[in-house]
Design an enzyme around this catalytic site. Structure first.
Site, PDB file in Angstrom:
ATOM      1  N   ALA A   4       6.395 -29.081  15.532  1.00  0.00           N
ATOM      2  CA  ALA A   4       5.167 -28.399  15.944  1.00  0.00           C
ATOM      3  C   ALA A   4       4.713 -27.447  14.841  1.00  0.00           C
ATOM      4  O   ALA A   4       4.588 -26.248  15.053  1.00  0.00           O
ATOM      5  CB  ALA A   4       5.403 -27.633  17.245  1.00  0.00           C
ATOM      6  N   ASN A   9       9.313 -30.942   8.628  1.00  0.00           N
ATOM      7  CA  ASN A   9       9.139 -30.523   7.236  1.00  0.00           C
ATOM      8  C   ASN A   9      10.041 -31.315   6.288  1.00  0.00           C
ATOM      9  O   ASN A   9      11.145 -31.690   6.657  1.00  0.00           O
ATOM     10  CB  ASN A   9       9.369 -29.012   7.084  1.00  0.00           C
ATOM     11  CG  ASN A   9      10.460 -28.497   7.990  1.00  0.00           C
ATOM     12  OD1 ASN A   9      10.737 -29.071   9.036  1.00  0.00           O
ATOM     13  ND2 ASN A   9      11.103 -27.425   7.572  1.00  0.00           N
ATOM     14  N   SER A  43       4.832 -36.924   8.323  1.00  0.00           N
ATOM     15  CA  SER A  43       5.164 -36.001   7.223  1.00  0.00           C
ATOM     16  C   SER A  43       5.006 -36.738   5.903  1.00  0.00           C
ATOM     17  O   SER A  43       5.191 -37.946   5.834  1.00  0.00           O
ATOM     18  CB  SER A  43       6.625 -35.557   7.310  1.00  0.00           C
ATOM     19  OG  SER A  43       7.024 -35.357   8.626  1.00  0.00           O
ATOM     20  N   LEU A  59      -5.098 -33.734   5.944  1.00  0.00           N
ATOM     21  CA  LEU A  59      -5.790 -32.471   6.253  1.00  0.00           C
ATOM     22  C   LEU A  59      -5.365 -31.378   5.282  1.00  0.00           C
ATOM     23  O   LEU A  59      -4.241 -31.375   4.784  1.00  0.00           O
ATOM     24  CB  LEU A  59      -5.512 -32.031   7.693  1.00  0.00           C
ATOM     25  CG  LEU A  59      -4.101 -31.607   8.112  1.00  0.00           C
ATOM     26  CD1 LEU A  59      -3.789 -30.172   7.735  1.00  0.00           C
ATOM     27  CD2 LEU A  59      -3.938 -31.782   9.608  1.00  0.00           C
ATOM     28  N   ALA A  60      -6.290 -30.483   5.015  1.00  0.00           N
ATOM     29  CA  ALA A  60      -5.957 -29.308   4.208  1.00  0.00           C
ATOM     30  C   ALA A  60      -5.919 -28.104   5.145  1.00  0.00           C
ATOM     31  O   ALA A  60      -6.700 -28.036   6.101  1.00  0.00           O
ATOM     32  CB  ALA A  60      -6.992 -29.107   3.111  1.00  0.00           C
ATOM     33  N   PHE A  77      -3.518 -36.264  -7.814  1.00  0.00           N
ATOM     34  CA  PHE A  77      -4.857 -36.265  -8.419  1.00  0.00           C
ATOM     35  C   PHE A  77      -5.578 -34.945  -8.141  1.00  0.00           C
ATOM     36  O   PHE A  77      -6.231 -34.388  -9.024  1.00  0.00           O
ATOM     37  CB  PHE A  77      -5.690 -37.438  -7.881  1.00  0.00           C
ATOM     38  CG  PHE A  77      -5.423 -38.745  -8.572  1.00  0.00           C
ATOM     39  CD1 PHE A  77      -4.173 -39.038  -9.097  1.00  0.00           C
ATOM     40  CD2 PHE A  77      -6.421 -39.694  -8.701  1.00  0.00           C
ATOM     41  CE1 PHE A  77      -3.909 -40.239  -9.731  1.00  0.00           C
ATOM     42  CE2 PHE A  77      -6.170 -40.905  -9.334  1.00  0.00           C
ATOM     43  CZ  PHE A  77      -4.926 -41.181  -9.846  1.00  0.00           C
ATOM     44  N   CYS A 125       2.293 -28.682  -0.284  1.00  0.00           N
ATOM     45  CA  CYS A 125       2.232 -30.102  -0.659  1.00  0.00           C
ATOM     46  C   CYS A 125       2.207 -30.398  -2.149  1.00  0.00           C
ATOM     47  O   CYS A 125       2.956 -31.243  -2.626  1.00  0.00           O
ATOM     48  CB  CYS A 125       0.990 -30.724  -0.030  1.00  0.00           C
ATOM     49  SG  CYS A 125       1.198 -30.979   1.721  1.00  0.00           S
ATOM     50  N   PHE A 126       1.307 -29.740  -2.897  1.00  0.00           N
ATOM     51  CA  PHE A 126       1.040 -30.208  -4.263  1.00  0.00           C
ATOM     52  C   PHE A 126       2.299 -30.279  -5.126  1.00  0.00           C
ATOM     53  O   PHE A 126       2.642 -31.328  -5.657  1.00  0.00           O
ATOM     54  CB  PHE A 126      -0.019 -29.330  -4.934  1.00  0.00           C
ATOM     55  CG  PHE A 126      -1.418 -29.606  -4.462  1.00  0.00           C
ATOM     56  CD1 PHE A 126      -1.690 -30.687  -3.641  1.00  0.00           C
ATOM     57  CD2 PHE A 126      -2.484 -28.802  -4.849  1.00  0.00           C
ATOM     58  CE1 PHE A 126      -2.982 -30.959  -3.204  1.00  0.00           C
ATOM     59  CE2 PHE A 126      -3.776 -29.059  -4.423  1.00  0.00           C
ATOM     60  CZ  PHE A 126      -4.026 -30.140  -3.600  1.00  0.00           C
ATOM     61  N   GLN A 127       2.965 -29.149  -5.252  1.00  0.00           N
ATOM     62  CA  GLN A 127       4.128 -29.136  -6.141  1.00  0.00           C
ATOM     63  C   GLN A 127       5.198 -30.111  -5.642  1.00  0.00           C
ATOM     64  O   GLN A 127       5.767 -30.885  -6.412  1.00  0.00           O
ATOM     65  CB  GLN A 127       4.686 -27.717  -6.241  1.00  0.00           C
ATOM     66  CG  GLN A 127       5.988 -27.691  -7.004  1.00  0.00           C
ATOM     67  CD  GLN A 127       6.228 -26.365  -7.675  1.00  0.00           C
ATOM     68  OE1 GLN A 127       5.327 -25.763  -8.249  1.00  0.00           O
ATOM     69  NE2 GLN A 127       7.450 -25.898  -7.597  1.00  0.00           N
TER      70      GLN A 127
HETATM   71  C1  UDX Z   1      -3.547 -30.267   0.199  1.00  0.00           C
HETATM   72  C2  UDX Z   1      -4.511 -31.467   0.173  1.00  0.00           C
HETATM   73  O1  UDX Z   1      -5.839 -31.009  -0.115  1.00  0.00           O
HETATM   74  C3  UDX Z   1      -4.479 -32.192   1.521  1.00  0.00           C
HETATM   75  O2  UDX Z   1      -5.278 -33.357   1.460  1.00  0.00           O
HETATM   76  C4  UDX Z   1      -3.039 -32.572   1.839  1.00  0.00           C
HETATM   77  O3  UDX Z   1      -2.972 -33.199   3.111  1.00  0.00           O
HETATM   78  C5  UDX Z   1      -2.143 -31.349   1.820  1.00  0.00           C
HETATM   79  O4  UDX Z   1      -2.244 -30.695   0.550  1.00  0.00           O
HETATM   80  P1  UDX Z   1      -3.641 -27.800   1.161  1.00  0.00           P
HETATM   81  O5  UDX Z   1      -2.427 -27.579   0.323  1.00  0.00           O
HETATM   82  O6  UDX Z   1      -3.598 -27.395   2.594  1.00  0.00           O
HETATM   83  O7  UDX Z   1      -4.047 -29.351   1.148  1.00  0.00           O
HETATM   84  O8  UDX Z   1      -4.880 -27.013   0.503  1.00  0.00           O
HETATM   85  P2  UDX Z   1      -5.882 -27.316  -0.705  1.00  0.00           P
HETATM   86  O9  UDX Z   1      -7.244 -26.989  -0.245  1.00  0.00           O
HETATM   87  O10 UDX Z   1      -5.694 -28.660  -1.293  1.00  0.00           O
HETATM   88  O11 UDX Z   1      -5.479 -26.194  -1.779  1.00  0.00           O
HETATM   89  C6  UDX Z   1      -4.239 -26.224  -2.456  1.00  0.00           C
HETATM   90  C7  UDX Z   1      -4.175 -25.122  -3.479  1.00  0.00           C
HETATM   91  O12 UDX Z   1      -5.074 -25.372  -4.569  1.00  0.00           O
HETATM   92  C8  UDX Z   1      -4.569 -23.742  -2.953  1.00  0.00           C
HETATM   93  O13 UDX Z   1      -3.713 -22.768  -3.501  1.00  0.00           O
HETATM   94  C9  UDX Z   1      -5.984 -23.551  -3.453  1.00  0.00           C
HETATM   95  O14 UDX Z   1      -6.355 -22.207  -3.563  1.00  0.00           O
HETATM   96  C10 UDX Z   1      -5.894 -24.241  -4.801  1.00  0.00           C
HETATM   97  N1  UDX Z   1      -7.186 -24.712  -5.314  1.00  0.00           N
HETATM   98  C11 UDX Z   1      -7.905 -25.641  -4.629  1.00  0.00           C
HETATM   99  C12 UDX Z   1      -7.654 -24.219  -6.528  1.00  0.00           C
HETATM  100  O15 UDX Z   1      -7.010 -23.392  -7.167  1.00  0.00           O
HETATM  101  N2  UDX Z   1      -8.847 -24.686  -7.013  1.00  0.00           N
HETATM  102  C13 UDX Z   1      -9.571 -25.633  -6.351  1.00  0.00           C
HETATM  103  O16 UDX Z   1     -10.643 -26.022  -6.872  1.00  0.00           O
HETATM  104  C14 UDX Z   1      -9.100 -26.120  -5.121  1.00  0.00           C
HETATM  105  P1  ADP Z   2       4.488 -29.088   8.093  1.00  0.00           P
HETATM  106  O1  ADP Z   2       3.610 -28.262   7.203  1.00  0.00           O
HETATM  107  O2  ADP Z   2       4.947 -30.380   7.445  1.00  0.00           O
HETATM  108  O3  ADP Z   2       3.918 -29.320   9.458  1.00  0.00           O
HETATM  109  P2  ADP Z   2       6.214 -27.004   9.179  1.00  0.00           P
HETATM  110  O4  ADP Z   2       7.390 -26.349   8.541  1.00  0.00           O
HETATM  111  O5  ADP Z   2       5.003 -26.212   9.470  1.00  0.00           O
HETATM  112  O6  ADP Z   2       5.869 -28.271   8.253  1.00  0.00           O
HETATM  113  O7  ADP Z   2       6.644 -27.670  10.556  1.00  0.00           O
HETATM  114  C1  ADP Z   2       7.738 -28.509  10.726  1.00  0.00           C
HETATM  115  C2  ADP Z   2       8.352 -28.224  12.101  1.00  0.00           C
HETATM  116  O8  ADP Z   2       9.336 -29.223  12.362  1.00  0.00           O
HETATM  117  C3  ADP Z   2       9.050 -26.878  12.228  1.00  0.00           C
HETATM  118  O9  ADP Z   2       8.494 -26.158  13.315  1.00  0.00           O
HETATM  119  C4  ADP Z   2      10.530 -27.238  12.507  1.00  0.00           C
HETATM  120  O10 ADP Z   2      11.144 -26.360  13.435  1.00  0.00           O
HETATM  121  C5  ADP Z   2      10.399 -28.626  13.112  1.00  0.00           C
HETATM  122  N1  ADP Z   2      11.584 -29.475  13.001  1.00  0.00           N
HETATM  123  C6  ADP Z   2      12.302 -29.761  11.895  1.00  0.00           C
HETATM  124  N2  ADP Z   2      13.297 -30.625  12.212  1.00  0.00           N
HETATM  125  C7  ADP Z   2      13.199 -30.898  13.519  1.00  0.00           C
HETATM  126  C8  ADP Z   2      13.927 -31.728  14.440  1.00  0.00           C
HETATM  127  N3  ADP Z   2      14.955 -32.468  14.057  1.00  0.00           N
HETATM  128  N4  ADP Z   2      13.539 -31.731  15.727  1.00  0.00           N
HETATM  129  C9  ADP Z   2      12.482 -30.988  16.120  1.00  0.00           C
HETATM  130  N5  ADP Z   2      11.742 -30.196  15.330  1.00  0.00           N
HETATM  131  C10 ADP Z   2      12.107 -30.146  14.041  1.00  0.00           C
END
Ligand code: UDX
Ligand code: ADP
Length: 487
Positions: free
Chosen positions: A18, A96, A137, A170-171, A229, A279-281
């Site tokens: 969740a 996660n 995930s 989603l971002a 990308f 995500c990115f790194q």
């Molecule tokens: C990203 C992807 O966009 C999304 O599709 C994927 O599912 C998850 O990873 P997120 O990490 O939530 O989403 O945010 P994003 O809007 O991509 O920004 C990532 C980082 O890049 C942030 O720190 C943001 O501030 C930075 N960023 C973004 C910049 O520095 N410059 C930009 O032009 C855009």
């Molecule tokens: P994401 O950004 O990928 O959604 P989060 O860390 O926000 O990652 O959420 C992952 C969730 O999955 C956490 O709330 C964590 O407690 C839960 N989780 C991890 N392993 C299990 C598991 N085996 N069963 C149920 N929940 C789990």
């Protein structure tokens, strides 16, 4: 043999995890599929309690309304595994998958222990019927194969499974909009009938032509590549920002001019203090690890450059602050505005703020930190973890008393009011692009600061000419200094 889906209807969907992905995604399915019951399971009782309260565990614009509307009707947050998993027809895995901080692949590979645990739990608890397991995930490619192998190894079970990959694009901060109106929904799998079942769920609100199907590996790889990308664009513009500072070009103007080329496009060209987020790194590291595994060193090196550039950008920013403040920040007070990795989220994972704050603490600066959505506990925990090189699990009692943690406690203050935060400080550092920063009374801020008053805009969001008129010494990303001082 492929399962016959002619009599299979989706009445209940379960989701394990969740978090930032599972919570919003399932809420959206509940909103657009009132005929389906959606159960979200998490091991973390505190998180589930928060999802069941008025104070959701994540901040995401528009999400509260959807949860309020559907919770208790067809959307349930629970720690009851049977209700959420055993009784569901489709089960999403949204746990996660952080980068491993130990052992083989340390610092590079994704840690799949949570995903694997889920697969083993499902295998050991589901003994009859058929389920579709959906990998939500972001995972390294071929994870679905591992999940599938585990699920097939029960000796006392009649249960059958189809595995699909359905990566989330989603971002954070725009999750509701992204889910409501996705560019595409990607479903990878081996059994077209299972893919159709999941596609039918999304078709309740997404146009059919936007729901695309691939094989499992293409789907898993596409998610990693999309993130590489996107990150690559940011590192490219950040690399350009350094050239701009050296030459007198302006990175905002360059980004605008370059982005007007339709082949390039204007989005994701905002120069910054460096990208963060969960995500990115992680995904670039995953891709480079994979490339190395297949002896594609040049490919690995190519994408690794995106991370090196990002690390350099953060370091460059911290160094600039020290340099401009007369080569020392020791005992100086600095105010940091923004700690989340981007605006409209309370998430701090991999936020550039963490790295920069820890560098400045190492330089013996005192920091006042303000963020509209990040808690004091989170900020202190993040900085202490980095300074103790401790990334995994709960913050143990041992780490709580290290000299590094003591130093963080002594030097860092989290302040709930931005004006209080800035008062009596030598410099303001803008670390997150929160809209509210643009609305502040900057004259009032300036008057309350020590002089000369410095402002480092790590997001290029403020009106720099106005700030200069007020009296600030302004430094931004990718804009040459007007009158480079000796310092
Ligand atoms: C990203 C992807 O966009 C999304 O599709 C994927 O599912 C998850 O990873 P997120 O990490 O939530 O989403 O945010 P994003 O809007 O991509 O920004 C990532 C980082 O890049 C942030 O720190 C943001 O501030 C930075 N960023 C973004 C910049 O520095 N410059 C930009 O032009 C855009
Ligand atoms: P994401 O950004 O990928 O959604 P989060 O860390 O926000 O990652 O959420 C992952 C969730 O999955 C956490 O709330 C964590 O407690 C839960 N989780 C991890 N392993 C299990 C598991 N085996 N069963 C149920 N929940 C789990």
């Amino acid at each position: 043999m492929s399962t016959d889906y002619s009599n299979f209807t989706v009445k209940r969907i379960g989701c394990i995890g969740a978090g930032y992905v599972g919570g919003p995604t399932m809420s959206m399915i509940a909103k657009y599929c009132p005929h389906i019951d959606v159960y979200i399971f998490d091991l973390n009782q505190t998180r589930i309690n928060a999802w069941n309260s008025d104070n959701l565990p994540i901040y995401e614009p528009g999400l509260d309304e959807i949860v309020q509307e559907r919770r208790g009707k067809n959307l349930f947050f629970t720690t009851d595994y049977t209700e959420a998993v055993i009784k569901s027809d489709v089960v999403f895995l949204s746990v996660n998958t952080p980068t491993k901080h130990y052992g083989l692949g340390k610092g590079r590979q994704a840690d799949l222990k949570f995903i694997e645990l889920c697969a083993r739990q499902i295998r050991d608890s589901v003994k009859t019927g058929h389920k579709i397991i959906v990998e939500k995930s972001t995972v390294p490619i071929k994870t679905a194969m591992a999940v599938s192998r585990i699920l097939k190894t029960s000796s006392d079970s009649q249960a059958t499974f189809d595995i699909l990959s359905n990566p989330e694009f989603l971002a954070e901060g725009t999750a509701v909009k992204d889910l409501e109106n996705p560019d595409r929904v990607l479903i990878g799998g081996e059994n077209p009938a299972a893919i159709k079942i999941l596609a039918d769920v999304y078709a309740n609100w997404v146009k059919r032509e936007q729901i695309i199907q691939t094989n499992l590996w293409s789907s898993e790889l596409s998610k990693l590549v999309a993130n590489c990308f996107l990150a690559q664009r940011i590192s490219s513009i950040n690399a350009v920002s350094a050239i701009c500072e050296a030459t007198g070009a302006n990175v905002n103007e360059v980004a605008h001019a370059v982005g007007m080329d339709k082949r390039i496009g204007s989005r994701f060209l905002q120069a910054s203090v460096g990208f963060g987020g969960s995500c990115f790194q992680k995904d670039i590291l995953n891709l480079t690890y994979l490339a190395e595994h297949y002896h594609l060193k040049e490919v690995a090196d190519y994408f690794y450059g995106v991370i090196s550039m990002n690390d350099w950008q953060k370091q460059r920013f911290a160094q600039k602050v020290v340099h401009k403040l007369f080569n020392t920040v020791s005992s100086k007070k600095l105010s940091v505005l923004g700690f989340a990795f981007k605006k409209d989220t309370g998430d701090t994972r991999e936020s550039s703020s963490i790295f920069i704050c820890s560098k400045l603490v190492e330089e013996r600066a005192y920091l006042n930190i303000y963020d509209p959505k990040v808690s004091e506990l989170q900020i202190m925990d993040d900085i202490m973890r980095v300074m103790n090189d401790a990334y995994d699990g709960d913050f143990s009692a041992h780490l709580d008393t290290t000299p590094e943690s003591e130093m963080v406690r002594r030097c860092v203050k989290v302040i709930k009011d931005p004006y209080e935060c800035v008062k009596d400080t030598h410099a303001v550092l803008i670390m997150t692009e929160w809209d509210e920063f643009k609305t502040y009374d900057w004259k009032k801020m300036y008057d309350s600061m020590k002089k000369p008053a410095f402002l480092f805009d790590g997001r290029n969001i403020l009106d720099h000419s106005k700030l200069e008129e007020i009296g600030f010494d302004v430094y931004s990303i990718g804009v040459a200094e007007k009158n480079p001082a000796q310092w």
